[in-house]
Structures are given as structure tokens and as C-alpha cells.
Design a protein around this motif. Structure first.
Motif, PDB file in Angstrom:
ATOM      1  N   GLY A 176       0.835  -1.204   0.000  1.00 58.68           N
ATOM      2  CA  GLY A 176       0.000   0.000   0.000  1.00 58.68           C
ATOM      3  C   GLY A 176       0.865   1.247   0.000  1.00 58.68           C
ATOM      4  O   GLY A 176       1.670   1.449   0.908  1.00 58.68           O
ATOM      5  N   ALA A 177       0.727   2.075  -1.042  1.00 59.34           N
ATOM      6  CA  ALA A 177       1.566   3.265  -1.172  1.00 59.34           C
ATOM      7  C   ALA A 177       0.739   4.540  -1.113  1.00 59.34           C
ATOM      8  O   ALA A 177       0.921   5.459  -1.919  1.00 59.34           O
ATOM      9  CB  ALA A 177       2.371   3.202  -2.474  1.00 59.34           C
ATOM     10  N   GLY A 178      -0.196   4.591  -0.150  1.00 63.44           N
ATOM     11  CA  GLY A 178      -0.841   5.850   0.182  1.00 63.44           C
ATOM     12  C   GLY A 178       0.120   6.694   0.997  1.00 63.44           C
ATOM     13  O   GLY A 178       1.321   6.385   1.077  1.00 63.44           O
ATOM     14  N   PRO A 179      -0.342   7.758   1.650  1.00 57.59           N
ATOM     15  CA  PRO A 179       0.571   8.615   2.415  1.00 57.59           C
ATOM     16  C   PRO A 179       1.379   7.868   3.469  1.00 57.59           C
ATOM     17  O   PRO A 179       2.585   8.100   3.622  1.00 57.59           O
ATOM     18  CB  PRO A 179      -0.376   9.640   3.055  1.00 57.59           C
ATOM     19  N   ALA A 180       0.750   6.945   4.207  1.00 54.73           N
ATOM     20  CA  ALA A 180       1.482   6.205   5.241  1.00 54.73           C
ATOM     21  C   ALA A 180       2.517   5.275   4.617  1.00 54.73           C
ATOM     22  O   ALA A 180       3.668   5.206   5.059  1.00 54.73           O
ATOM     23  CB  ALA A 180       0.507   5.405   6.105  1.00 54.73           C
ATOM     24  N   GLY A 181       2.102   4.547   3.584  1.00 58.99           N
ATOM     25  CA  GLY A 181       3.028   3.626   2.932  1.00 58.99           C
ATOM     26  C   GLY A 181       4.196   4.332   2.282  1.00 58.99           C
ATOM     27  O   GLY A 181       5.343   3.870   2.361  1.00 58.99           O
ATOM     28  N   LEU A 182       3.934   5.454   1.637  1.00 57.74           N
ATOM     29  CA  LEU A 182       5.021   6.202   0.991  1.00 57.74           C
ATOM     30  C   LEU A 182       6.024   6.701   2.017  1.00 57.74           C
ATOM     31  O   LEU A 182       7.240   6.652   1.779  1.00 57.74           O
ATOM     32  CB  LEU A 182       4.448   7.377   0.195  1.00 57.74           C
ATOM     33  N   GLN A 183       5.532   7.170   3.169  1.00 52.91           N
ATOM     34  CA  GLN A 183       6.471   7.631   4.189  1.00 52.91           C
ATOM     35  C   GLN A 183       7.250   6.461   4.777  1.00 52.91           C
ATOM     36  O   GLN A 183       8.436   6.602   5.108  1.00 52.91           O
ATOM     37  CB  GLN A 183       5.732   8.377   5.297  1.00 52.91           C
ATOM     38  N   ALA A 184       6.613   5.305   4.908  1.00 53.45           N
ATOM     39  CA  ALA A 184       7.342   4.120   5.375  1.00 53.45           C
ATOM     40  C   ALA A 184       8.441   3.745   4.379  1.00 53.45           C
ATOM     41  O   ALA A 184       9.561   3.393   4.782  1.00 53.45           O
ATOM     42  CB  ALA A 184       6.370   2.954   5.566  1.00 53.45           C
ATOM     43  N   ILE A 185       8.131   3.806   3.098  1.00 55.09           N
ATOM     44  CA  ILE A 185       9.134   3.526   2.065  1.00 55.09           C
ATOM     45  C   ILE A 185      10.303   4.489   2.193  1.00 55.09           C
ATOM     46  O   ILE A 185      11.473   4.092   2.211  1.00 55.09           O
ATOM     47  CB  ILE A 185       8.508   3.619   0.663  1.00 55.09           C
ATOM     48  N   ASP A 186       9.999   5.779   2.277  1.00 51.36           N
ATOM     49  CA  ASP A 186      11.046   6.798   2.334  1.00 51.36           C
ATOM     50  C   ASP A 186      11.907   6.626   3.580  1.00 51.36           C
ATOM     51  O   ASP A 186      13.140   6.725   3.517  1.00 51.36           O
ATOM     52  CB  ASP A 186      10.406   8.184   2.313  1.00 51.36           C
ATOM     53  N   THR A 187      11.288   6.334   4.711  1.00 48.53           N
ATOM     54  CA  THR A 187      12.037   6.176   5.958  1.00 48.53           C
ATOM     55  C   THR A 187      12.955   4.964   5.899  1.00 48.53           C
ATOM     56  O   THR A 187      14.138   5.037   6.267  1.00 48.53           O
ATOM     57  CB  THR A 187      11.073   6.052   7.144  1.00 48.53           C
ATOM     58  N   ALA A 188      12.432   3.834   5.427  1.00 50.29           N
ATOM     59  CA  ALA A 188      13.257   2.626   5.331  1.00 50.29           C
ATOM     60  C   ALA A 188      14.395   2.820   4.347  1.00 50.29           C
ATOM     61  O   ALA A 188      15.526   2.361   4.581  1.00 50.29           O
ATOM     62  CB  ALA A 188      12.393   1.435   4.922  1.00 50.29           C
ATOM     63  N   ARG A 189      14.131   3.492   3.242  1.00 52.05           N
ATOM     64  CA  ARG A 189      15.186   3.756   2.260  1.00 52.05           C
ATOM     65  C   ARG A 189      16.265   4.656   2.851  1.00 52.05           C
ATOM     66  O   ARG A 189      17.463   4.433   2.637  1.00 52.05           O
ATOM     67  CB  ARG A 189      14.581   4.407   1.023  1.00 52.05           C
TER      68      ARG A 189
END
Length: 385
Positions: A176-189
Motif C-alpha cells: 500500500g503506497a498511500g501517504p502512510a506507505g510512501l512515508q514508510a518507504i522513504d524512511t526505510a530507504r
């Protein structure tokens, strides 16, 4: 909007540490021609004490006076007040309302003549983005989810090495790449982990790829067509999604599920049997967990099930934004400022393309259609006229 006074309520939900307006933005609200009242102690859990509000021109007062004087009531959650005795006709209430969870309270607001605005109901329009508190709080939650998971992993997220070579990296999957998912992606990266993302919607897939995630297409399940509705696709192919994810998730050490669809309960994507197949020591965070369920079967919100003996840790996350009250409150306050600016310019008209979809109640009626349908169904079951 003829209102000249806004009141910032102190939150009463256990564990809530956010406040709807921070002292730094009080002068910006005042420049709109609005007087600011703050309930005593409202900002303390977020680190903003009454003296800070007074120093920037706000009036600190008790709840009874605030409810009596304020034309607009601002909060994070729906306030714990009696609509019939403590609210008045024409008053505006703005918060993260989640109206489908509280249909009977919504009905009371409508009966009382209160205009209720859901800051979690901003439409998908560029002009509405500054008002979208649902998205701003979801981004904070996505960030916290990765940090929370990292604290339960038995390894570090960044690549580590010795003279003999690098350790195996922590593999991250975000569903899921809504606002929460996108921020999780960015943080993990940013923490150095390779990230794969599963997302059926084209625009969200593009956003995930732009953040450096590798898009993972599940076998037999391609992206939803531009004219398609992801909720319908998930309903139709739910068993296929579950089966495909059951094969995929055992390859990862950290899994964040954050697939939420507007107006629908979160789709259940991972079953209990799948959790048993996850790697020993891995962590799963369900950011969609809530009263309506979540992406992971049988995981209650606000719980952490630690894996014994190196097993799997499963976290049902709810309102993680409250765990970062400083950032979350500031982000929310900017959404509030944008709302007040729009109200002063346009009023709370249902014809406004931005505010119209955010109106839960207005002029004595329930305007939020899904909630109105719930109330109609309940009335029909009760056999009332």
C-alpha cells in the motif's frame, strides 16, 4: 464565515498527545481576523504549555467558557461533549471525525444544527491537499511504523559489514503506497534498507518508484486500470491477493501493511496461516489496523505480539502519529490554518468543491453519504418511520 472565535479543545482520548493548534501558528490564525481560545492544558502533552499560548495572543480558558464562546471548535478527535447541552446551533466542529464509526453522534450533531467538518475527508484535489489532515497524520504514522519495527528487529536496518564482507541486508516490503506507505518507504530507504512495494493503483505506484522502491507485481495480479476502482479489484480478487502475498512475504524481514481505501473497511490481505510462514525474527506492522479490522487477520489495533524464541513480532498499529506529538501537532495545525483560511473566504458551503465533501453535518442534515446510509439502514431495521 461570520465566525470570529475559534476554540482549541484539550483531548480526552487515552494516550492522545496531539493538539489541534500550536503556539507558532496562533499569529497566522489571528491575521485572518480570528480570536483564539485554548482550553487550559490542551497543548501540554505535546510540549506546549499555557504560557506559550498566552505569549502569542491566545486566551487560555476552561472548557465551559470555550464551548460557550467559540464559533469554531478544533480538535483531533470528536469532542467528548453532550451536543444537546454543550453545543449550539450554527457552531462549527472540525476534527478527524471518522463519521462512520460514530453515526449516532453524527445524527445528534445534525439535530443540534452543528456544522461538522472532517479533516480526514479532504477530496483528492490539489486545492484540498493543504487541508488533508488524514494524509499529514498518516505520513507521521508511516515514519513511526518503520522506527517501531526497527526497534523489534534483531538486526540493524542499514548495511553493516566486517573485514569479511557485508551482512545480509534487512529486506523490507510495504503493501500500500498511500501517504502512510510512501512515508514508510522513504524512511526505510533513508535508513539504508532495500524496499519492495506492492500497490495496485497507478499513481501510487509511480510515487513509490520515485522514492526508490522496487515495484513488486504479484503473480496474476497486475495494476488496476486507470479507469478501475482498486476497492472493486480487491473485492473481486481477494483470495488471489491473499494467496500471492502468502507466497511473497516470507522473503522479507520487515513488512508494513498500509493499504486503506476511502469509504471501505481495510481489505484483509494476510491470514493467520501466513504469519506462521514469516522468517524467524521478522516484524510485521499493520498500519491499517482499527475498529473496522486491518490488513492482517485477527490483529487488534494498539497491540504488539512479540515473537517468543526469535519468532515473528506482529504489531497492530493505531494512531501512531500520537507517538510523535510535536511533528504531528505542527502538521495538523497547518491543516487547521488552511481550513480556517478557506472558511473565512468561502464559508462552509456544500457547493465548495473542497469543503463540500468534508461536510459531515450541515444545516440540520447528515451530509456524509456513507454515514447517512448507515443511519437509514439502522432506522429501517428498527422499523422506525
Amino acid at each position: 464565515m461570520t465566525a470570529t472565535t475559534v476554540g482549541v479543545l484539550r483531548e480526552t482520548v487515552p494516550g492522545e498527545r496531539r493538539v489541534a493548534l500550536v503556539p507558532d501558528l496562533v499569529p497566522a490564525v489571528a491575521r485572518l481576523g480570528v480570536t483564539v481560545l485554548v482550553e487550559s492544558g490542551a497543548g501540554a502533552p505535546a510540549g506546549h504549555h499555557d504560557a506559550e499560548f498566552r505569549a502569542v495572543g491566545a486566551t487560555v480558558t476552561g472548557r465551559a467558557e470555550l464551548l460557550r464562546r467559540a464559533d469554531v471548535l478544533l480538535g483531533i478527535h470528536p469532542p467528548n461533549v453532550d451536543p444537546a447541552r454543550e453545543l449550539r446551533p450554527g457552531q462549527v466542529l472540525a476534527a478527524l471525525l471518522r463519521p462512520q464509526r460514530i453515526p449516532y453522534l453524527v445524527r445528534q450533531w445534525a439535530d443540534r444544527g452543528v456544522t461538522a467538518i472532517g479533516l480526514d475527508l479532504a477530496p483528492d484535489l490539489p486545492a484540498a491537499y493543504p487541508l488533508d489532515a488524514g494524509a499529514s497524520q498518516a505520513r507521521v504514522a508511516g515514519y513511526r511504523a518503520v522506527l517501531l519495527a526497527a526497534g523489534h528487529l534483531d538486526r540493524c536496518l542499514p548495511p553493516w559489514g566486517t573485514t569479511d564482507g557485508l551482512f545480509d541486508p534487512v529486506r523490507v516490503l510495504v503493501v500500500g503506497a498511500g501517504p502512510a506507505g510512501l512515508q514508510a518507504i522513504d524512511t526505510a530507504r533513508r535508513l539504508g534498507a532495500p524496499v519492495d512495494a506492492v500497490e495496485p493503483r497507478h499513481r501510487e505506484r509511480a510515487a513509490a518508484a520515485a522514492l526508490g522502491a522496487r515495484l513488486s507485481d504479484l503473480p496474476g495480479l497486475g495494476p488496476v486500470a486507470d479507469e478501475g476502482e482498486p476497492g472493486e479489484s480487491l473485492d473481486r480478487d481477494r483470495s488471489a491477493w491473499s494467496a500471492a502475498l502468502a507466497e511473497a512475504v516470507p522473503r522479507y524481514d520487515l513488512v508494513v501493511t498500509a493499504l486503506a481505501l476511502p469509504g471501505r473497511p481495510p481489505p484483509v490481505l494476510l491470514r493467520g496461516a501466513t504469519l506462521a510462514r514469516l522468517r524467524r525474527g521478522s516484524v510485521l506492522v499493520d498500519l491499517a489496523a482499527g475498529p473496522e479490522g486491518g490488513n492482517v487477520e485477527g490483529v487488534p489495533p494498539g497491540t504488539t505480539t512479540a515473537g517468543a524464541g526469535g519468532g515473528v513480532t506482529v504489531i497492530g498499529a493505531e494512531d501512531l502519529a500520537a507517538q510523535a506529538p510535536g511533528t504531528a501537532s505542527r502538521a495538523y495545525a497547518h491543516n487547521v490554518l488552511a481550513l480556517l483560511d478557506r472558511l473565512t473566504r468561502t464559508g462552509s458551503s456544500g457547493a465548495d468543491p473542497v469543503l463540500g465533501p468534508m461536510l459531515v453535518t450541515d444545516r440540520g442534515a447528515v451530509r456524509h453519504e456513507p454515514t447517512a446510509l448507515l443511519l437509514m439502514a439502522a432506522t429501517a431495521v428498527a422499523g422506525l418511520p
